[in-house]
Design a protein around this motif. Structure first.
Motif, PDB file in Angstrom:
ATOM      1  N   HIS A   5       0.842  -1.171   0.000  1.00 47.69           N
ATOM      2  CA  HIS A   5       0.000   0.000   0.000  1.00 47.69           C
ATOM      3  C   HIS A   5       0.888   1.235   0.000  1.00 47.69           C
ATOM      4  O   HIS A   5       1.957   1.245   0.613  1.00 47.69           O
ATOM      5  N   LEU A   6       0.412   2.266  -0.660  1.00 51.40           N
ATOM      6  CA  LEU A   6       1.159   3.515  -0.727  1.00 51.40           C
ATOM      7  C   LEU A   6       0.484   4.565   0.135  1.00 51.40           C
ATOM      8  O   LEU A   6      -0.739   4.637   0.210  1.00 51.40           O
ATOM      9  N   LEU A   7       1.299   5.381   0.773  1.00 53.00           N
ATOM     10  CA  LEU A   7       0.820   6.460   1.634  1.00 53.00           C
ATOM     11  C   LEU A   7       1.077   7.787   0.935  1.00 53.00           C
ATOM     12  O   LEU A   7       2.229   8.110   0.622  1.00 53.00           O
ATOM     13  N   ASN A   8       0.006   8.532   0.699  1.00 47.55           N
ATOM     14  CA  ASN A   8       0.126   9.838   0.045  1.00 47.55           C
ATOM     15  C   ASN A   8       0.682  10.842   1.051  1.00 47.55           C
ATOM     16  O   ASN A   8       0.063  11.114   2.078  1.00 47.55           O
ATOM     17  N   ILE A   9       1.865  11.393   0.749  1.00 47.41           N
ATOM     18  CA  ILE A   9       2.473  12.381   1.642  1.00 47.41           C
ATOM     19  C   ILE A   9       2.385  13.789   1.062  1.00 47.41           C
ATOM     20  O   ILE A   9       3.045  14.703   1.526  1.00 47.41           O
ATOM     21  N   GLY A  10       1.545  13.933   0.035  1.00 43.95           N
ATOM     22  CA  GLY A  10       1.263  15.243  -0.515  1.00 43.95           C
ATOM     23  C   GLY A  10       1.883  15.483  -1.879  1.00 43.95           C
ATOM     24  O   GLY A  10       2.956  14.975  -2.181  1.00 43.95           O
ATOM     25  N   PHE A  11       1.153  16.215  -2.713  1.00 41.76           N
ATOM     26  CA  PHE A  11       1.619  16.673  -4.022  1.00 41.76           C
ATOM     27  C   PHE A  11       2.040  15.520  -4.927  1.00 41.76           C
ATOM     28  O   PHE A  11       3.030  15.620  -5.659  1.00 41.76           O
ATOM     29  N   GLY A  12       1.305  14.427  -4.850  1.00 39.57           N
ATOM     30  CA  GLY A  12       1.579  13.292  -5.728  1.00 39.57           C
ATOM     31  C   GLY A  12       2.778  12.466  -5.327  1.00 39.57           C
ATOM     32  O   GLY A  12       3.290  11.692  -6.132  1.00 39.57           O
ATOM     33  N   ASN A  13       3.215  12.590  -4.084  1.00 40.15           N
ATOM     34  CA  ASN A  13       4.344  11.818  -3.586  1.00 40.15           C
ATOM     35  C   ASN A  13       3.844  10.748  -2.621  1.00 40.15           C
ATOM     36  O   ASN A  13       2.953  11.000  -1.821  1.00 40.15           O
ATOM     37  N   TYR A  14       4.457   9.567  -2.703  1.00 47.29           N
ATOM     38  CA  TYR A  14       4.000   8.429  -1.913  1.00 47.29           C
ATOM     39  C   TYR A  14       5.183   7.692  -1.295  1.00 47.29           C
ATOM     40  O   TYR A  14       6.274   7.695  -1.840  1.00 47.29           O
ATOM     41  N   VAL A  15       4.921   7.056  -0.159  1.00 53.08           N
ATOM     42  CA  VAL A  15       5.874   6.120   0.427  1.00 53.08           C
ATOM     43  C   VAL A  15       5.117   4.812   0.679  1.00 53.08           C
ATOM     44  O   VAL A  15       3.894   4.804   0.829  1.00 53.08           O
ATOM     45  N   VAL A  16       5.838   3.713   0.728  1.00 49.87           N
ATOM     46  CA  VAL A  16       5.230   2.402   0.976  1.00 49.87           C
ATOM     47  C   VAL A  16       4.868   2.315   2.456  1.00 49.87           C
ATOM     48  O   VAL A  16       5.717   2.525   3.329  1.00 49.87           O
ATOM     49  N   VAL A  17       3.618   2.025   2.737  1.00 51.02           N
ATOM     50  CA  VAL A  17       3.108   2.020   4.109  1.00 51.02           C
ATOM     51  C   VAL A  17       3.904   1.082   5.008  1.00 51.02           C
ATOM     52  O   VAL A  17       4.259   1.434   6.136  1.00 51.02           O
ATOM     53  N   SER A  18       4.215  -0.100   4.520  1.00 53.35           N
ATOM     54  CA  SER A  18       4.894  -1.088   5.365  1.00 53.35           C
ATOM     55  C   SER A  18       6.327  -0.698   5.720  1.00 53.35           C
ATOM     56  O   SER A  18       6.926  -1.296   6.603  1.00 53.35           O
ATOM     57  N   ARG A  19       6.884   0.325   5.050  1.00 51.12           N
ATOM     58  CA  ARG A  19       8.256   0.755   5.326  1.00 51.12           C
ATOM     59  C   ARG A  19       8.320   1.905   6.332  1.00 51.12           C
ATOM     60  O   ARG A  19       9.398   2.268   6.779  1.00 51.12           O
ATOM     61  N   VAL A  20       7.175   2.491   6.674  1.00 50.87           N
ATOM     62  CA  VAL A  20       7.150   3.649   7.568  1.00 50.87           C
ATOM     63  C   VAL A  20       7.401   3.217   9.004  1.00 50.87           C
ATOM     64  O   VAL A  20       6.761   2.304   9.516  1.00 50.87           O
ATOM     65  N   VAL A  21       8.357   3.887   9.640  1.00 51.58           N
ATOM     66  CA  VAL A  21       8.682   3.620  11.041  1.00 51.58           C
ATOM     67  C   VAL A  21       8.077   4.696  11.934  1.00 51.58           C
ATOM     68  O   VAL A  21       7.622   4.420  13.034  1.00 51.58           O
ATOM     69  N   GLY A  22       8.082   5.939  11.459  1.00 46.84           N
ATOM     70  CA  GLY A  22       7.556   7.019  12.269  1.00 46.84           C
ATOM     71  C   GLY A  22       7.132   8.216  11.452  1.00 46.84           C
ATOM     72  O   GLY A  22       7.661   8.458  10.361  1.00 46.84           O
ATOM     73  N   ILE A  23       6.158   8.958  11.996  1.00 48.76           N
ATOM     74  CA  ILE A  23       5.684  10.206  11.408  1.00 48.76           C
ATOM     75  C   ILE A  23       5.746  11.229  12.533  1.00 48.76           C
ATOM     76  O   ILE A  23       5.044  11.085  13.536  1.00 48.76           O
TER      77      ILE A  23
END
Length: 88
Positions: A5-23
């Motif tokens: 799954h991809l996480l929208n971080i704004g302006f058409g940019n995404y990171v892979v949800v399973s790789r996120v450690v912290g926000i």
């Protein structure tokens, strides 16, 4: 095969949800140091499109993403995407 799954971080940019450690919020001194260290080591990805940084996303690869969206907004999107898929 795990669905990514991809996480929208704004302006058409995404990171892979399973790789996120912290926000995190970028205002504190430790977060500023984190950003500077990542910049010096070539691990920083600036996705703010020239806008003020309002959140920092850290991944398991130790990359640091800057976003112009509030940490709360990205956190809500993360929760909606099932950020904890691996443990379901």
């Amino acid at each position: 095969m795990a669905l990514k799954h991809l996480l929208n971080i704004g302006f058409g940019n995404y990171v892979v949800v399973s790789r996120v450690v912290g926000i995190v919020n970028p205002g504190s001194s430790p977060m500023r140091r984190l950003r500077e260290d990542a910049r010096q080591e070539g691990r920083l990805v600036d996705a703010t499109q020239g806008r003020k940084t309002r959140s920092i996303i850290v991944t398991d690869s130790n990359h640091v993403f800057l976003s112009a969206l509030q940490a709360e907004t990205i956190g809500q999107r993360f929760a909606d995407k099932g950020g904890d898929d691996e443990h379901r």
